[in-house]
Design an enzyme around this catalytic site. Structure first.
Site, PDB file in Angstrom:
ATOM      1  N   LYS A   1      -4.099   2.524 -15.072  1.00 40.89           N
ATOM      2  CA  LYS A   1      -4.777   2.856 -13.808  1.00 40.89           C
ATOM      3  C   LYS A   1      -5.992   3.692 -14.157  1.00 40.89           C
ATOM      4  CE  LYS A   1      -4.048   2.282  -9.346  1.00 40.89           C
ATOM      5  NZ  LYS A   1      -3.402   1.088  -8.737  1.00 40.89           N
TER       6      LYS A   1
HETATM    7  P1  NAD Z   1      -8.818   0.320   0.969  1.00 44.58           P
HETATM    8  O1  NAD Z   1      -9.662   1.461   0.531  1.00 44.58           O
HETATM    9  O2  NAD Z   1      -9.417  -1.043   1.089  1.00 44.58           O
HETATM   10  O3  NAD Z   1      -8.139   0.645   2.399  1.00 44.58           O
HETATM   11  C1  NAD Z   1      -7.423   1.809   2.649  1.00 44.58           C
HETATM   12  C2  NAD Z   1      -7.165   1.868   4.161  1.00 44.58           C
HETATM   13  O4  NAD Z   1      -6.299   2.950   4.447  1.00 44.58           O
HETATM   14  C3  NAD Z   1      -8.419   2.115   5.004  1.00 44.58           C
HETATM   15  O5  NAD Z   1      -8.303   1.389   6.213  1.00 44.58           O
HETATM   16  C4  NAD Z   1      -8.366   3.612   5.290  1.00 44.58           C
HETATM   17  O6  NAD Z   1      -9.056   3.983   6.481  1.00 44.58           O
HETATM   18  C5  NAD Z   1      -6.880   3.808   5.431  1.00 44.58           C
HETATM   19  N1  NAD Z   1      -6.411   5.164   5.167  1.00 44.58           N
HETATM   20  C6  NAD Z   1      -6.677   5.942   4.099  1.00 44.58           C
HETATM   21  N2  NAD Z   1      -6.028   7.117   4.210  1.00 44.58           N
HETATM   22  C7  NAD Z   1      -5.334   7.061   5.365  1.00 44.58           C
HETATM   23  C8  NAD Z   1      -4.471   7.955   6.038  1.00 44.58           C
HETATM   24  N3  NAD Z   1      -4.197   9.159   5.541  1.00 44.58           N
HETATM   25  N4  NAD Z   1      -3.909   7.545   7.216  1.00 44.58           N
HETATM   26  C9  NAD Z   1      -4.186   6.326   7.731  1.00 44.58           C
HETATM   27  N5  NAD Z   1      -5.001   5.439   7.133  1.00 44.58           N
HETATM   28  C10 NAD Z   1      -5.575   5.812   5.972  1.00 44.58           C
HETATM   29  O7  NAD Z   1      -7.585   0.308  -0.036  1.00 44.58           O
HETATM   30  P2  NAD Z   1      -6.602  -0.899  -0.375  1.00 44.58           P
HETATM   31  O8  NAD Z   1      -7.146  -1.629  -1.558  1.00 44.58           O
HETATM   32  O9  NAD Z   1      -6.284  -1.636   0.869  1.00 44.58           O
HETATM   33  O10 NAD Z   1      -5.334  -0.088  -0.894  1.00 44.58           O
HETATM   34  C11 NAD Z   1      -4.415   0.512   0.000  1.00 44.58           C
HETATM   35  C12 NAD Z   1      -3.160   0.883  -0.762  1.00 44.58           C
HETATM   36  O11 NAD Z   1      -2.607  -0.304  -1.360  1.00 44.58           O
HETATM   37  C13 NAD Z   1      -3.344   1.867  -1.918  1.00 44.58           C
HETATM   38  O12 NAD Z   1      -2.170   2.645  -2.048  1.00 44.58           O
HETATM   39  C14 NAD Z   1      -3.487   0.945  -3.119  1.00 44.58           C
HETATM   40  O13 NAD Z   1      -3.160   1.607  -4.334  1.00 44.58           O
HETATM   41  C15 NAD Z   1      -2.477  -0.124  -2.760  1.00 44.58           C
HETATM   42  N6  NAD Z   1      -2.667  -1.422  -3.423  1.00 44.58           N
HETATM   43  C16 NAD Z   1      -3.837  -2.116  -3.322  1.00 44.58           C
HETATM   44  C17 NAD Z   1      -3.947  -3.365  -3.920  1.00 44.58           C
HETATM   45  C18 NAD Z   1      -5.178  -4.207  -3.769  1.00 44.58           C
HETATM   46  O14 NAD Z   1      -5.151  -5.371  -4.199  1.00 44.58           O
HETATM   47  N7  NAD Z   1      -6.254  -3.727  -3.170  1.00 44.58           N
HETATM   48  C19 NAD Z   1      -2.859  -3.888  -4.658  1.00 44.58           C
HETATM   49  C20 NAD Z   1      -1.677  -3.164  -4.733  1.00 44.58           C
HETATM   50  C21 NAD Z   1      -1.583  -1.934  -4.106  1.00 44.58           C
END
Ligand code: NAD
Length: 421
Positions: free
Chosen positions: A111
């Protein structure tokens, strides 16, 4: 509740280690091997000088933690956030090792992160941060070493910059040096939707188990970024009833169902979901406690803790985010009979299609979206059943089952290879 106000009962690494220790003990892992497997192989700290648009020079701190190469090259996302810590990156790197092992793809875990606020930076500044970060970790990454991918606040453009910077140093184009790239630069069809789609595929399997129907399954999604917005869209299209959605600015609820395509358009136009017509406002944290059948946290870590786990009304928790639930909350949910599809299984669709992207880049032969989705489904369904059956057999909850399955697979490879000690 803001990120700062969130109750962090245990740090991300401590949470990972607590679960790891339970699983390793149940597996009867040798103590030395267990300590080795809990510890990352390598931690890289970089200090990145960046020319800002106003002519000043700023230094940003960045990390790349490589947890394990036992099963193949390291794989894991890069996140940009003011809250990034080495401890968090260390915990998430280990979780990537377990995630890749749960879905049985030939990668180890890594990571990365840079401490910065991307919402206060221009595109040019973000590009310079990304390129210098890539240059600083250049010796340790590459298709055979460690392959970055998007995570919180990074996207296809960030991956295009990483791939280009790596390629400039190599003096030729190396598309397999990053995944989650735009399709025209060696990205995979279906990658953008993969994490959300994988969440739905595992939810579908749980529904079969409970004999539930999509149409009568009321869903709340926290987070409307890459994972949450895609999960909400795909689940809405498949017939699930999405009754609540939240992002960092707040949430919206309608117990009769939210018009998700309309919400997508509204978000695009207004940069927020707040104020979407025909919905009631609700706090981003409070939404987790509302009445629903399926809760899909897809925002950030440690949002379900011992403080609110007893208020969660959903019977099915699908962890789209990484580490949304703390270990003390795990126990409360388990005691209350909540069926948890743990992060290292539920959100593994992203890394699975990243693996497909890496394979396609190395072969120079690209698959149709139908091929990607069909192969993704095979892996998600097989992995769901492997975890749930393992849990039933060993009488442990799904999270510990997923950890046990993964640790066993990694330990098996280490024992086969032998330890160069
Ligand atoms: P992103 O930045 O695209 O979206 C994050 C979303 O969460 C946004 O809508 C933001 O406004 C919201 N958010 C952030 N903090 C918040 C809070 N305290 N309360 C409510 N909403 C909140 O990120 P992402 O890529 O969608 O990732 C989201 C999660 O999924 C993370 O934990 C990431 O590690 C995990 N993840 C992502 C992927 C991927 O392919 N992008 C894969 C596996 C896991």
């Amino acid at each position: 509740m803001s990120v700062e106000e969130k109750t962090k009962e245990l740090s991300v690494y401590e949470s990972m280690a607590a679960r790891y220790d339970v699983a390793a003990r149940k597996l009867g892992l040798d103590e030395g091997l267990s300590n080795y497997l809990r510890t990352p192989n390598r931690e890289i700290i970089v200090h990145i000088p960046v020319s800002m648009d106003d002519g000043t020079l700023r230094v940003f701190d960045g990390y790349r933690v490589q947890h394990s190469i036992a099963r193949g090259p390291c794989k894991g996302g890069v996140r940009y956030s003011p809250d990034v810590t080495l401890d968090e990156i260390r915990g998430l790197a280990a979780e990537m090792t377990w995630k890749c092992a749960v879905v049985n793809i030939p990668f180890g875990g890594a990571k990365g992160g840079v401490i910065c606020d991307p919402f206060k930076l221009s595109t040019g500044e973000l590009e310079r941060i990304t390129r210098r970060y890539t240059a600083e970790i250049f010796d340790y990454i590459g298709p055979e070493r460690d392959v970055p991918a998007p995570d919180m606040n990074t996207n296809e453009q960030t991956m295009a910059w990483i791939m280009d910077t790596y390629s400039m140093h190599m003096r030729h184009t190396v598309t397999a040096s990053a995944t989650g790239k735009p399709y025209s630069l060696g990205g995979s069809l279906g990658r953008r939707e993969a994490t959300g789609r994988g969440c739905m595929m595992t939810a579908d399997e749980a529904l079969k188990r409970f004999r539930w129907h999509r149409e009568s399954t009321r869903v709340i999604v926290q987070g409307f970024g890459n994972v949450g917005s895609q999960a909400a869209r795909l689940m809405h299209e498949a017939g699930y009833k999405i009754i609540g959605v939240a992002d960092i600015s707040g949430g919206v609820m309608n117990t009769n169902g939210i018009d998700i395509p309309g919400l997508w358009k509204y978000k695009e136009a207004n940069k927020t979901i707040k104020g979407f017509p025909n919905t009631e406002p609700i706090g981003a944290q409070e939404i987790l406690e509302q009445d629903c059948d399926l809760l899909l946290p897809a925002a950030t870590e440690s949002v379900i803790t011992s403080k609110n786990a007893h208020k969660v009304k959903a019977k099915l928790l699908v962890e789209g985010a990484n580490s949304p639930t703390t270990p003390p909350a795990d126990d409360i949910l388990f005691d209350r009979g909540v069926f948890v599809i743990p992060d290292i299984l539920a959100n593994a669709g992203g890394v699975t299609v990243s693996y497909f992207e890496w394979v396609q880049d190395r072969q120079g032969y690209f698959w149709t979206e139908a091929m990607v989705n069909e192969r993704l489904k095979h892996i998600m369904v097989t992995s769901f059943n492997a975890v749930v059956n393992f849990g039933d057999k060993h009488k442990v909850n799904n999270r510990i089952a997923a950890y046990m399955l993964a640790i066993d697979r990694v330990a098996f490879c280490i024992n086969l290879r032998g330890i160069y000690a």
